[in-house]
Structures are given as C-alpha cells and as structure tokens.
Design a protein around this motif. Structure first.
Motif, PDB file in Angstrom:
ATOM      1  N   HIS A  40       0.830  -1.199   0.000  1.00  0.00           N
ATOM      2  CA  HIS A  40       0.000   0.000   0.000  1.00  0.00           C
ATOM      3  C   HIS A  40       0.873   1.261   0.000  1.00  0.00           C
ATOM      4  CE1 HIS A  40      -3.078   2.894   0.999  1.00  0.00           C
ATOM      5  NE2 HIS A  40      -2.333   3.287   2.015  1.00  0.00           N
ATOM      6  N   SER A  58      -6.836  -3.898 -11.584  1.00  0.00           N
ATOM      7  CA  SER A  58      -7.191  -4.643 -10.387  1.00  0.00           C
ATOM      8  C   SER A  58      -8.591  -5.221 -10.547  1.00  0.00           C
ATOM      9  CB  SER A  58      -7.151  -3.696  -9.182  1.00  0.00           C
ATOM     10  OG  SER A  58      -7.494  -4.375  -8.000  1.00  0.00           O
ATOM     11  N   TYR A  60     -10.725  -5.126  -8.087  1.00  0.00           N
ATOM     12  CA  TYR A  60     -11.487  -4.069  -7.425  1.00  0.00           C
ATOM     13  C   TYR A  60     -10.535  -3.285  -6.541  1.00  0.00           C
ATOM     14  CZ  TYR A  60     -11.346  -6.998  -3.264  1.00  0.00           C
ATOM     15  OH  TYR A  60     -10.925  -7.743  -2.211  1.00  0.00           O
ATOM     16  N   ILE A  61     -10.980  -2.158  -6.014  1.00  0.00           N
ATOM     17  CA  ILE A  61     -10.128  -1.352  -5.145  1.00  0.00           C
ATOM     18  C   ILE A  61     -10.564  -1.461  -3.698  1.00  0.00           C
ATOM     19  CG2 ILE A  61      -9.465   0.991  -4.527  1.00  0.00           C
ATOM     20  CD1 ILE A  61      -9.113   1.615  -7.379  1.00  0.00           C
ATOM     21  N   GLU A  67      -7.756   2.346   0.782  1.00  0.00           N
ATOM     22  CA  GLU A  67      -8.155   2.431  -0.620  1.00  0.00           C
ATOM     23  C   GLU A  67      -8.467   3.868  -1.004  1.00  0.00           C
ATOM     24  OE1 GLU A  67      -9.319   0.290   1.620  1.00  0.00           O
ATOM     25  OE2 GLU A  67      -9.030  -1.720   0.810  1.00  0.00           O
ATOM     26  N   VAL A  71      -6.744   6.126  -4.003  1.00  0.00           N
ATOM     27  CA  VAL A  71      -7.518   6.796  -5.049  1.00  0.00           C
ATOM     28  C   VAL A  71      -7.298   8.307  -5.004  1.00  0.00           C
ATOM     29  CG1 VAL A  71      -9.872   7.294  -5.840  1.00  0.00           C
ATOM     30  CG2 VAL A  71      -9.228   4.956  -5.232  1.00  0.00           C
ATOM     31  N   LEU A  87      -7.020   3.528 -15.107  1.00  0.00           N
ATOM     32  CA  LEU A  87      -7.469   2.617 -14.058  1.00  0.00           C
ATOM     33  C   LEU A  87      -8.391   1.592 -14.704  1.00  0.00           C
ATOM     34  CD1 LEU A  87      -7.742   1.889 -11.060  1.00  0.00           C
ATOM     35  CD2 LEU A  87      -9.571   3.572 -10.902  1.00  0.00           C
ATOM     36  N   LEU A  89     -10.669  -1.735 -13.909  1.00  0.00           N
ATOM     37  CA  LEU A  89     -11.289  -2.548 -12.866  1.00  0.00           C
ATOM     38  C   LEU A  89     -12.245  -3.550 -13.488  1.00  0.00           C
ATOM     39  CD1 LEU A  89     -12.230   0.267 -10.321  1.00  0.00           C
ATOM     40  CD2 LEU A  89     -10.302  -1.297 -10.194  1.00  0.00           C
TER      41      LEU A  89
END
Length: 104
Positions: A40, A58, A60-61, A67, A71, A87, A89
């Motif tokens: 992270h 990813s 999901y975030i 998170e 963002v 990004l 998803l």
C-alpha cells in the motif's frame, strides 16, 4: 540454506523472465514487498511521484481508508499534472459491494 534475501529472489525471478523473452529490468531496481502495508505504501508513493503515466489494473479497489488514500493520490496527480492516469477494474467484481449494500 536459509530463506532467500529479497535481492536474491528478485534476481532469480528476473532471470526466469529473461529466459522467457519477456522485458526485464535490473534486479537491483526491484524491491520485494513482504506485507500488504508495504505494498500500500509503495502504491501511494508511486501514485504521488508518477510524472508522465500511471496505470493500475485490479479486480477491485475496495472502500476502506487505505483504498481512499490510494484513489486520492491517483486523482490528485491526475488533476495537478499532465500525467496520463489509467485505471482498469473488473466491473462485476467492483460492483459486488454496491449490490450487497442494496440488498441489505
């Protein structure tokens, strides 16, 4: 033999990628992260430092504090620089939390 040091592990992995014909970087430029907190921190730092391009793919975030911090770092850089931010998803995975809240 004891456990491999992160630099040894990185070198082993990168040599394997090179043998497969995949693009590689030098082993000394790779840092192996051992914990989710390290990952992270590295992602937030990278999002903050990126100058030309930032890409994240990813499933999901998530919606927790960490998170949100990621963002926000991505968004701040996209607003304040000429950086390209991408990004990607998974729509269905990312929408599961929304669906669960609607059904609750």
């Amino acid at each position: 033999h004891g456990p491999m040091r992160s630099s040894q592990l990185a070198g082993t992995v990168l040599r394997g990628l090179w043998r497969l014909g995949l693009p590689c970087i030098r082993a000394h430029a790779v840092e192996v992260l051992a914990t989710p907190a390290e990952l992270h921190g590295a992602m937030v730092a990278g999002a903050t430092r990126a100058e030309r391009r930032l890409a994240l793919a990813s499933l999901y975030i998530g919606s927790g504090e960490r998170e949100r911090e990621l963002v926000e770092a991505m968004a701040a850089g996209a607003r304040s620089t000429r950086r390209q931010t991408h990004l990607v998803l998974d729509r269905w995975r990312a929408s599961r939390a929304l669906e669960a809240r609607r059904q609750a």
